[in-house]
Design a protein around this motif. Structure first.
Motif, PDB file in Angstrom:
ATOM      1  N   LEU A   1      41.165  35.641  40.259  1.00  0.00           N
ATOM      2  CA  LEU A   1      40.261  35.750  39.114  1.00  0.00           C
ATOM      3  C   LEU A   1      40.727  36.895  38.216  1.00  0.00           C
ATOM      4  O   LEU A   1      40.741  38.057  38.622  1.00  0.00           O
ATOM      5  CB  LEU A   1      38.839  36.005  39.607  1.00  0.00           C
ATOM      6  CG  LEU A   1      37.709  35.880  38.596  1.00  0.00           C
ATOM      7  CD1 LEU A   1      37.647  34.474  38.038  1.00  0.00           C
ATOM      8  CD2 LEU A   1      36.392  36.260  39.254  1.00  0.00           C
ATOM      9  N   ASP A   2      41.139  36.551  37.012  1.00  0.00           N
ATOM     10  CA  ASP A   2      41.622  37.524  36.035  1.00  0.00           C
ATOM     11  C   ASP A   2      40.504  37.762  35.029  1.00  0.00           C
ATOM     12  O   ASP A   2      40.169  36.884  34.234  1.00  0.00           O
ATOM     13  CB  ASP A   2      42.871  36.976  35.341  1.00  0.00           C
ATOM     14  CG  ASP A   2      43.532  37.999  34.440  1.00  0.00           C
ATOM     15  OD1 ASP A   2      43.002  39.111  34.294  1.00  0.00           O
ATOM     16  OD2 ASP A   2      44.593  37.673  33.857  1.00  0.00           O
ATOM     17  N   SER A   3      39.917  38.954  35.063  1.00  0.00           N
ATOM     18  CA  SER A   3      38.699  39.239  34.305  1.00  0.00           C
ATOM     19  C   SER A   3      38.925  40.363  33.306  1.00  0.00           C
ATOM     20  O   SER A   3      39.311  41.471  33.679  1.00  0.00           O
ATOM     21  CB  SER A   3      37.559  39.629  35.252  1.00  0.00           C
ATOM     22  OG  SER A   3      37.313  38.606  36.198  1.00  0.00           O
TER      23      SER A   3
ATOM     24  N   THR B   1      37.943  26.724  32.583  1.00  0.00           N
ATOM     25  CA  THR B   1      37.173  27.779  31.930  1.00  0.00           C
ATOM     26  C   THR B   1      36.380  27.167  30.787  1.00  0.00           C
ATOM     27  O   THR B   1      36.810  26.187  30.172  1.00  0.00           O
ATOM     28  CB  THR B   1      38.064  28.911  31.399  1.00  0.00           C
ATOM     29  OG1 THR B   1      38.965  28.398  30.404  1.00  0.00           O
ATOM     30  CG2 THR B   1      38.856  29.551  32.517  1.00  0.00           C
TER      31      THR B   1
ATOM     32  N   ARG C   1      40.236  45.608  32.452  1.00  0.00           N
ATOM     33  CA  ARG C   1      40.825  44.457  33.133  1.00  0.00           C
ATOM     34  C   ARG C   1      40.706  44.623  34.639  1.00  0.00           C
ATOM     35  O   ARG C   1      40.872  45.718  35.179  1.00  0.00           O
ATOM     36  CB  ARG C   1      42.295  44.350  32.741  1.00  0.00           C
ATOM     37  CG  ARG C   1      42.933  43.007  32.944  1.00  0.00           C
ATOM     38  CD  ARG C   1      42.395  41.951  31.994  1.00  0.00           C
ATOM     39  NE  ARG C   1      43.209  40.754  32.013  1.00  0.00           N
ATOM     40  CZ  ARG C   1      44.183  40.514  31.136  1.00  0.00           C
ATOM     41  NH1 ARG C   1      44.452  41.401  30.185  1.00  0.00           N
ATOM     42  NH2 ARG C   1      44.866  39.390  31.200  1.00  0.00           N
TER      43      ARG C   1
ATOM     44  N   HIS D   1      37.023  35.455  31.408  1.00  0.00           N
ATOM     45  CA  HIS D   1      37.602  35.251  32.732  1.00  0.00           C
ATOM     46  C   HIS D   1      38.568  34.068  32.718  1.00  0.00           C
ATOM     47  O   HIS D   1      38.347  33.073  32.015  1.00  0.00           O
ATOM     48  CB  HIS D   1      36.510  34.983  33.766  1.00  0.00           C
ATOM     49  CG  HIS D   1      35.455  36.048  33.838  1.00  0.00           C
ATOM     50  ND1 HIS D   1      35.556  37.136  34.678  1.00  0.00           N
ATOM     51  CD2 HIS D   1      34.283  36.193  33.174  1.00  0.00           C
ATOM     52  CE1 HIS D   1      34.490  37.901  34.535  1.00  0.00           C
ATOM     53  NE2 HIS D   1      33.695  37.349  33.625  1.00  0.00           N
ATOM     54  N   SER D   2      39.616  34.172  33.507  1.00  0.00           N
ATOM     55  CA  SER D   2      40.526  33.058  33.735  1.00  0.00           C
ATOM     56  C   SER D   2      40.960  33.120  35.191  1.00  0.00           C
ATOM     57  O   SER D   2      40.461  33.948  35.964  1.00  0.00           O
ATOM     58  CB  SER D   2      41.725  33.120  32.788  1.00  0.00           C
ATOM     59  OG  SER D   2      42.508  31.949  32.893  1.00  0.00           O
ATOM     60  N   GLY D   3      41.882  32.246  35.587  1.00  0.00           N
ATOM     61  CA  GLY D   3      42.266  32.279  36.986  1.00  0.00           C
ATOM     62  C   GLY D   3      43.420  31.364  37.313  1.00  0.00           C
ATOM     63  O   GLY D   3      43.933  30.620  36.465  1.00  0.00           O
TER      64      GLY D   3
ATOM     65  N   THR E   1      31.803  32.671  37.850  1.00  0.00           N
ATOM     66  CA  THR E   1      31.774  34.067  37.396  1.00  0.00           C
ATOM     67  C   THR E   1      30.446  34.349  36.712  1.00  0.00           C
ATOM     68  O   THR E   1      29.868  33.466  36.068  1.00  0.00           O
ATOM     69  CB  THR E   1      32.932  34.360  36.432  1.00  0.00           C
ATOM     70  OG1 THR E   1      32.933  33.384  35.374  1.00  0.00           O
ATOM     71  CG2 THR E   1      34.258  34.309  37.151  1.00  0.00           C
TER      72      THR E   1
ATOM     73  N   THR F   1      36.693  42.513  30.851  1.00  0.00           N
ATOM     74  CA  THR F   1      35.289  42.841  30.670  1.00  0.00           C
ATOM     75  C   THR F   1      35.163  44.003  29.687  1.00  0.00           C
ATOM     76  O   THR F   1      36.171  44.584  29.267  1.00  0.00           O
ATOM     77  CB  THR F   1      34.632  43.224  32.006  1.00  0.00           C
ATOM     78  OG1 THR F   1      35.124  44.522  32.402  1.00  0.00           O
ATOM     79  CG2 THR F   1      34.962  42.200  33.094  1.00  0.00           C
TER      80      THR F   1
ATOM     81  N   HIS G   1      33.913  31.779  31.046  1.00  0.00           N
ATOM     82  CA  HIS G   1      33.718  31.855  32.490  1.00  0.00           C
ATOM     83  C   HIS G   1      34.532  30.785  33.215  1.00  0.00           C
ATOM     84  O   HIS G   1      34.916  29.764  32.625  1.00  0.00           O
ATOM     85  CB  HIS G   1      32.237  31.718  32.840  1.00  0.00           C
ATOM     86  CG  HIS G   1      31.430  32.917  32.459  1.00  0.00           C
ATOM     87  ND1 HIS G   1      31.354  34.033  33.259  1.00  0.00           N
ATOM     88  CD2 HIS G   1      30.695  33.183  31.353  1.00  0.00           C
ATOM     89  CE1 HIS G   1      30.597  34.933  32.674  1.00  0.00           C
ATOM     90  NE2 HIS G   1      30.187  34.456  31.507  1.00  0.00           N
TER      91      HIS G   1
END
Length: 725
Positions: free
Chosen positions: A431-433, A379, A439, A420-422, A414, A435, A388
């Motif tokens: 993909l853990d977002s 990221t 979530r 964002h992470s993952g 992304t 925003t 991202h």
């Protein structure tokens, strides 16, 4: 905004543990990409947390704590400490580990060791020699290692052949656990690592006998004896951490870590301490153990490869810096072919080098997520309010727009604004977002969405309405919350409430909705203009931005808050500079106390929660990084401690509310008590709110909700605010 929602918000905030319940986390993707493991509480207000499996587009519970361990959890001291360091607020299966194929999963529940298979069958209990902490299966799934009573043990999955591999020689020694500094400040929570073959482990031995002993008592329960902790305050002795290679037969081989960095390679400075006191990271990959060690002054970091047979080490990387060397989480590592992924600095950019290739200049690396084959996932930020997910593979022909020839292969995965992470495995990316809308967790196969993992978190009763701003000559990233009922151009002035964090370890001004954005809006609905600003010292804006607080952790940060306040007031007539308050917790609690002591002309009231008021009382790693050794560079500690400004403060001090959890073993209550005593001796009225039984993270019902209401009442009274209709 309905009045009932505004009234109910504090209780919702507490019931949901700051809206963290119901959010899936701790993702593990199987190497074939077929299975995703994670933990998630059963609802947005129930802390009971099962272990879940996502497979073939569907979710199912693998292990439900309600069916395994009836009654309240009984945690060992080791497990309680681990959860405090990890800021865990849920209950049940809050952590787990898997074998290489992600077929066997093990976890501790109230000290009991449990295992379950992802291909079917019920969880089963495995008897242990004592309460199990941090259980982890061998890569082949035949053995499970765990820690109990400071000893590292292994047991077979059928509960047989439980044996100690490493026993503590004294009460001050542990095997397989991280020390306080590693877990609290460095970010290394683990203390042992399996070999790929499952025939040995790399084990941390921690000796705390030289560390100062402190005592944390509970004045609300005078019959309960105080709890002793080993706390390495700035300038005092750290725990001694060494590493051993331990076979499953119990044979120990010391890892020959270097004792000191050579003087001729070390950066010059007023204070030098070249002893390699910190084990920053460790892993055991196919090419052998990979270990990062750092000197006490943090200006030298070596990455070492250890020989698994002899314990001899060979440096793979030696880095120095005039201020400090910093590695992002997840680094270093190696790809399948052995290509190293090493952090580095390019000018003002925190970068990574993958083999021979550097990440693009200006791309601030946040975390290395892992590698699948030769593809590395990480990221990074181009704009500090967004994070991202990126990937790199030398053979990949694609790239981002505007890439130079040497930057081919770096691809941003992304696009939506947010944080964002993952997690990765095979050709699957989870993909853990976070925003502005909330979530979302998306499962991608081959780069294409194939499903979602459900987020059960409750929607805040107060919807955040931040206005993102870039303020002043330093282009300070800020967000402003105004009441939903406020009419621009009405001429009505609103008291201003600054609600930053502004410390090195965290940003609060991002393109993501979070618990603190909801809290800011809640205060706004009560009649405040709420401003949050990430100033100098916060992550994501480059090396020099972070270094700006070296030698003074207070003045530059306060200056940025004041500059942002004045710049926002120039844009928005609603902000009343004659009524300005500030609230904060931990670092920002220190900031709040310092604000009314140093700048009473700007700040008219402050709420300071868990404030580190005397920097000499906080831990070695954080304080010495920015301020050096307190005996060599005492002036930095004086400048950075609100306690130093009491005698010179104007009389009387602006209204100040000090809050502290009496069980806090991170920022100990002595910080608030000493500041209060100094204020009293100097004739400065103030208020103190003790929280019996509360640690550094205050999240439980009956405390977190009451605390919000108490803060609101104090600020409204102090700033004479009243909400409009």
């Amino acid at each position: 905004m309905q009045p009932a929602d505004l009234t109910a918000f504090p209780r919702q905030f507490a019931l949901t543990r700051r809206f963290s319940l119901g959010v899936p986390s701790r993702f593990t993707v199987s190497p074939d990409g077929e299975r995703v493991l994670f933990v998630r509480s059963v609802s947005g207000s129930d802390p009971r947390t099962p272990l879940w499996l996502y497979e073939n587009g569907e979710e199912r519970i693998l292990a439900d704590p309600a069916k395994l361990g009836p009654g309240p959890e009984r945690l060992s001291d080791e497990e309680r400490t681990r959860r405090e360091r990890d800021r865990v607020t849920a209950a049940g299966v809050v952590a787990y580990a898997t074998d290489r194929a992600a077929r066997l999963v093990v976890f501790a529940l109230g000290g009991a060791l449990w295992a379950v298979r992802t291909d079917g069958g019920d969880p089963w209990h495995i008897p242990t020699a004592g309460p199990a902490t941090d259980p982890r299966p061998s890569p082949d799934g035949t053995l499970i290692a765990y820690v109990t009573g400071g000893a590292l043990r292994t047991v077979r999955t059928d509960g047989t052949r439980d044996r100690a591999l490493a026993r503590p020689e004294t009460a001050d020694v542990t095997y397989g656990l991280a020390d306080h500094v590693a877990a609290e400040s460095i970010g290394r929570s683990r203390g042992y690592w399996w070999s790929p073959a499952g025939d040995a482990l790399l084990v941390a031995r921690v000796d705390t006998s030289m560390v100062t002993r402190w005592y944390i008592g509970d004045p609300a329960d005078p019959a309960r004896p105080p709890r002793a902790i080993r706390y390495p305050a700035a300038g005092t002795a750290n725990a001694e951490t060494s590493l051993r290679l331990v076979t499953v037969d119990g044979v120990h081989t010391p890892v020959q870590l270097p004792a000191r960095a050579p003087e001729d390679e070390a950066p010059e400075g007023r204070w030098q301490d070249l002893a390699f006191e910190y084990v920053v990271s460790a892993e055991w990959e196919s090419a052998g153990p990979l270990i990062s060690v750092q000197t006490r002054d943090q200006r030298t970091m070596w990455v070492l490869r250890a020989d698994p047979a002899t314990g001899a080490v060979e440096p793979l990387s030696r880095q120095t810096d005039d201020h400090w060397v910093e590695f992002p989480p997840g680094a270093p590592l190696r790809t399948a072919s052995g290509a190293p992924v090493l952090p580095c600095v390019q000018g003002d950019t925190r970068s990574i080098r993958i083999g021979e290739f550097l990440s693009p200049a200006g791309l601030q690396i946040r975390e290395v997520l892992g590698a699948v084959g030769e593809r590395v996932y990480f990221t990074a930020s181009e704009e500090p309010t967004e994070v991202h997910v990126w990937s790199y593979e030398a053979s990949y022909g694609g790239s981002y727009e505007g890439a130079d020839e040497g930057e081919r292969g770096f691809v941003r995965l992304t696009d939506e604004p947010g944080v964002h992470s993952g997690a990765v495995g095979g050709d699957t990316l989870v993909l853990d977002s976070a925003t502005p809308d909330g979530r979302r967790v998306t499962v991608l196969r081959g780069g294409k969405p194939v499903g979602r993992i459900t987020v059960l978190a409750e929607e805040p009763l107060v919807t955040p309405r931040p206005v993102h701003l870039t303020l002043g000559r330093r282009e300070l990233r800020s967000r402003l919350h105004l009441p939903s009922w406020y009419e621009e151009g009405s001429g009505r002035k609103l008291p201003v409430l600054l609600s930053p964090y502004a410390g090195p370890g965290m940003q609060v001004v991002t393109q993501a909705r979070a618990w603190y954005t909801a809290v800011c809006q809640w205060f706004a609905e009560h009649g405040f203009a709420v401003l949050a600003t990430d100033g100098r010292g916060t992550p994501g804006r480059g090396v020099e931005w972070q270094r700006a607080i070296v030698g003074d952790r207070l003045a530059p940060v306060l200056t940025d808050q004041i500059d942002a306040l004045h710049a926002a007031a120039e844009r928005y007539d609603a902000l009343d500079l004659a009524r300005v308050g500030i609230r904060g917790w931990s670092f920002s609690g220190c900031l709040a106390a310092g604000a009314v002591l140093r700048h009473p002309d700007v700040f008219h009231a402050a709420v300071a929660g868990a404030p580190p008021t005397d920097r000499r009382l906080y831990d070695t790693y954080w304080e010495e990084r920015y301020l050096g050794h307190p005996e060599v560079q005492p002036e930095g500690y004086e400048r950075s401690s609100p306690l130093s400004y009491v005698k010179s403060a104007t009389v009387p001090v602006r209204p100040l509310l000090l809050i502290h959890g009496l069980a806090d073993d991170n920022v100990v209550p002595a910080h608030t008590l000493r500041l209060s005593a100094a204020l009293l001796a100097a004739g400065h009225p103030h208020s103190v709110l003790p929280l019996p039984g509360a640690g550094h993270l205050v999240a439980r019902e009956g405390v977190a909700d009451g605390l919000l209401l108490h803060e609101l009442g104090f600020l409204k009274k102090s700033l004479d605010s009243s909400p409009g209709a």
